[in-house]
Scaffold this active site. Structure first.
Site, PDB file in Angstrom:
ATOM      1  N   ARG A 163       0.827  -1.217   0.000  1.00 54.02           N
ATOM      2  CA  ARG A 163       0.000   0.000   0.000  1.00 54.02           C
ATOM      3  C   ARG A 163       0.857   1.261   0.000  1.00 54.02           C
ATOM      4  O   ARG A 163       0.555   2.224  -0.707  1.00 54.02           O
ATOM      5  CB  ARG A 163      -0.962   0.010   1.185  1.00 54.02           C
ATOM      6  CG  ARG A 163      -2.110  -0.985   1.022  1.00 54.02           C
ATOM      7  CD  ARG A 163      -3.008  -0.989   2.218  1.00 54.02           C
ATOM      8  NE  ARG A 163      -2.227  -1.397   3.394  1.00 54.02           N
ATOM      9  CZ  ARG A 163      -2.682  -1.419   4.627  1.00 54.02           C
ATOM     10  NH1 ARG A 163      -3.915  -1.049   4.889  1.00 54.02           N
ATOM     11  NH2 ARG A 163      -1.929  -1.813   5.619  1.00 54.02           N
ATOM     12  N   ASN A 190      -6.367  -2.669   1.575  1.00 58.78           N
ATOM     13  CA  ASN A 190      -6.412  -4.125   1.609  1.00 58.78           C
ATOM     14  C   ASN A 190      -7.864  -4.564   1.646  1.00 58.78           C
ATOM     15  O   ASN A 190      -8.690  -3.923   2.289  1.00 58.78           O
ATOM     16  CB  ASN A 190      -5.711  -4.665   2.864  1.00 58.78           C
ATOM     17  CG  ASN A 190      -4.209  -4.552   2.796  1.00 58.78           C
ATOM     18  OD1 ASN A 190      -3.625  -4.363   1.727  1.00 58.78           O
ATOM     19  ND2 ASN A 190      -3.564  -4.670   3.934  1.00 58.78           N
TER      20      ASN A 190
END
Length: 100
Positions: free
Chosen positions: A24, A42
């Protein structure tokens, strides 16, 4: 306005070893470098979702970068779905909960 400056949007779903490996933050850094707005998060099923808005060429470059990911990641598949832009994103952020 030329075609590269026109706003586009995409949802990118990434599968593989992409959680718990800095993926990320990698996405956030690359998107910011390209001047894109949106978010990365996520998903409960182990995938990563990227919602991004900006120039089409920049989004396509981001998608190419995301096929590699950071050193510990392994990308098995990446899918891009083009969407209508919403204009609601002002920066690129990391989201920590699955919601729309």
């Amino acid at each position: 306005m030329n075609a590269s400056a026109r706003q586009n949007a995409a949802e990118i779903l990434v599968e593989g070893r992409v959680q718990g490996v800095g993926y990320r933050k990698f996405v956030q850094r690359k998107a910011a470098q390209l001047g894109l707005a949106g978010y990365v998060m996520n998903l409960n099923d182990g995938k990563v979702r990227v919602r991004v808005e900006g120039g089409r060429e920049a989004i396509e470059e981001l998608a190419r970068d995301l096929t590699k990911g950071p050193p510990l990641a392994r990308v098995d598949s990446l899918g891009v779905r083009w969407r209508p832009p919403t204009g609601r994103f002002k920066s690129f952020t990391v989201r920590y909960a699955e919601f729309d």
